[in-house]
Design a protein around this motif. Structure first.
Motif, PDB file in Angstrom:
ATOM      1  N   GLY A  16       0.821  -1.199   0.000  1.00  0.00           N
ATOM      2  CA  GLY A  16       0.000   0.000   0.000  1.00  0.00           C
ATOM      3  C   GLY A  16       0.851   1.243   0.000  1.00  0.00           C
ATOM      4  N   HIS A  18       1.817   3.031   2.313  1.00  0.00           N
ATOM      5  CA  HIS A  18       2.731   3.132   3.459  1.00  0.00           C
ATOM      6  C   HIS A  18       3.659   1.917   3.558  1.00  0.00           C
ATOM      7  CE1 HIS A  18       0.317   6.529   4.740  1.00  0.00           C
ATOM      8  NE2 HIS A  18      -0.760   5.780   4.598  1.00  0.00           N
ATOM      9  N   VAL A  21       1.984  -4.664   4.314  1.00  0.00           N
ATOM     10  CA  VAL A  21       1.286  -5.120   5.511  1.00  0.00           C
ATOM     11  C   VAL A  21       0.906  -6.581   5.309  1.00  0.00           C
ATOM     12  CG1 VAL A  21      -0.952  -4.266   4.697  1.00  0.00           C
ATOM     13  CG2 VAL A  21      -0.586  -4.643   7.138  1.00  0.00           C
ATOM     14  N   ALA A  34       3.943  -5.034   9.709  1.00  0.00           N
ATOM     15  CA  ALA A  34       3.980  -3.887   8.799  1.00  0.00           C
ATOM     16  C   ALA A  34       5.428  -3.542   8.480  1.00  0.00           C
ATOM     17  CB  ALA A  34       3.278  -2.684   9.420  1.00  0.00           C
ATOM     18  N   GLU A  94      -8.006   4.180  10.840  1.00  0.00           N
ATOM     19  CA  GLU A  94      -7.070   3.158  10.366  1.00  0.00           C
ATOM     20  C   GLU A  94      -6.674   3.496   8.926  1.00  0.00           C
ATOM     21  OE1 GLU A  94      -4.533   0.670   9.627  1.00  0.00           O
ATOM     22  OE2 GLU A  94      -5.423   0.313  11.620  1.00  0.00           O
ATOM     23  N   ARG A  95      -5.388   3.566   8.667  1.00  0.00           N
ATOM     24  CA  ARG A  95      -4.932   3.964   7.338  1.00  0.00           C
ATOM     25  C   ARG A  95      -4.758   2.806   6.374  1.00  0.00           C
ATOM     26  NH1 ARG A  95       1.411   5.788   8.293  1.00  0.00           N
ATOM     27  NH2 ARG A  95       2.295   3.699   8.502  1.00  0.00           N
ATOM     28  N   GLU A  96      -4.678   1.568   6.880  1.00  0.00           N
ATOM     29  CA  GLU A  96      -4.431   0.421   6.012  1.00  0.00           C
ATOM     30  C   GLU A  96      -5.756  -0.218   5.600  1.00  0.00           C
ATOM     31  OE1 GLU A  96      -1.679  -0.299   4.711  1.00  0.00           O
ATOM     32  OE2 GLU A  96      -0.178   0.666   6.001  1.00  0.00           O
ATOM     33  N   GLU A 125     -11.124   5.558   7.298  1.00  0.00           N
ATOM     34  CA  GLU A 125      -9.879   5.151   6.644  1.00  0.00           C
ATOM     35  C   GLU A 125      -9.063   6.397   6.353  1.00  0.00           C
ATOM     36  OE1 GLU A 125      -9.710   2.114   3.656  1.00  0.00           O
ATOM     37  OE2 GLU A 125     -11.691   1.352   4.218  1.00  0.00           O
ATOM     38  N   ASP A 127      -4.954   8.423   7.492  1.00  0.00           N
ATOM     39  CA  ASP A 127      -3.729   8.454   8.278  1.00  0.00           C
ATOM     40  C   ASP A 127      -4.003   9.251   9.559  1.00  0.00           C
ATOM     41  OD1 ASP A 127      -0.570   8.198   8.231  1.00  0.00           O
ATOM     42  OD2 ASP A 127      -1.064  10.220   8.883  1.00  0.00           O
TER      43      ASP A 127
END
Length: 225
Positions: A16, A18, A21, A34, A94-96, A125, A127
């Motif tokens: 993703g 970032h 994961v 992660a 949650e960013r993922e 969703e 960051d």
């Protein structure tokens, strides 16, 4: 318990914005990794529950407070908050996207399905660092568990959250007397001092007792007002 010879089974692996994961099964527990860094698993959950309980206790009986949980993880904090009728709205940032999917339709749904069905709960969703800088929402409590601690972040940008400027952003979205609770894999006197320098009051650290090794902790501070 898994033996030292057990080989973790990768259930899903995503790339993703970032980084990577991974969700894997190791014996009877599920693990989230992660960027090669172990984040959490389903083996315990005591410290994640303490994160939520310590924040609620610090609110001194406030009626139906709104909590932001930073990081969905394996769902322990969300499930624990949803099981407590004293909480009002429960917002999880949650960013993922992969982690959100694992809870809605994947192996982690067994832990969080009931909590996600609670009308008080919603998933955002985003960051977390960007969210506390940009949102117009306000909260009574921030329960943050997006890293292994202030000194051991998953991505470099998360480090800004634990400096005075990042803590000022946290204070901005807290109402007067609101609570900031930060999970860490080890105590950090330096972070306690940063909390005080950022204007937080009644700064303290609660530990989860362990048989050996360094305890998980929750750092707490109160926004003045």
């Amino acid at each position: 318990m898994p033996s030292s010879y057990d080989i973790p089974e990768v259930l899903d692996r995503r790339e993703g914005p970032h980084g990577e994961v991974v969700l894997r099964r190791h014996g009877d527990r599920l693990e989230i990794i992660a960027n090669g860094c172990f984040l959490m698993d389903t083996s315990d959950g005591r410290s994640e529950r303490l994160l939520v309980d310590a924040a609620l206790d610090a609110l001194d009986g406030r009626d139906r407070p709104h909590v932001l949980i930073g990081g969905l993880g394996v769902g322990f904090s969300l499930a624990h908050a949803a099981a407590d009728p004293r909480w009002g709205r429960i917002t999880v940032v949650e960013r993922e996207h992969a982690i959100v999917e694992w809870h809605h339709d994947g192996p982690l749904s067994a832990l969080s399905a009931q909590a996600l069905a609670d009308p008080r709960a919603r998933i955002v969703e985003a960051d977390l660092v960007a969210h506390v800088n940009e949102t117009s929402d306000t909260y009574d409590a921030l329960c943050l568990d997006i890293d292994n601690g202030p000194g051991w972040t998953v991505t470099e940008g998360n480090g800004n959250l634990y400096r005075e400027a990042g803590l000022a952003s946290c204070a901005r979205v807290l109402g007067p007397g609101g609570v900031l609770a930060v999970w860490s894999a080890q105590p950090s006197p330096e972070f306690e001092e940063t909390l005080r320098n950022a204007g937080f009051q009644r700064v303290r650290t609660e530990e989860i007792p362990v048989a050996r090794g360094v305890p998980d902790v929750v750092h707490l501070g109160i926004r003045p007002g």
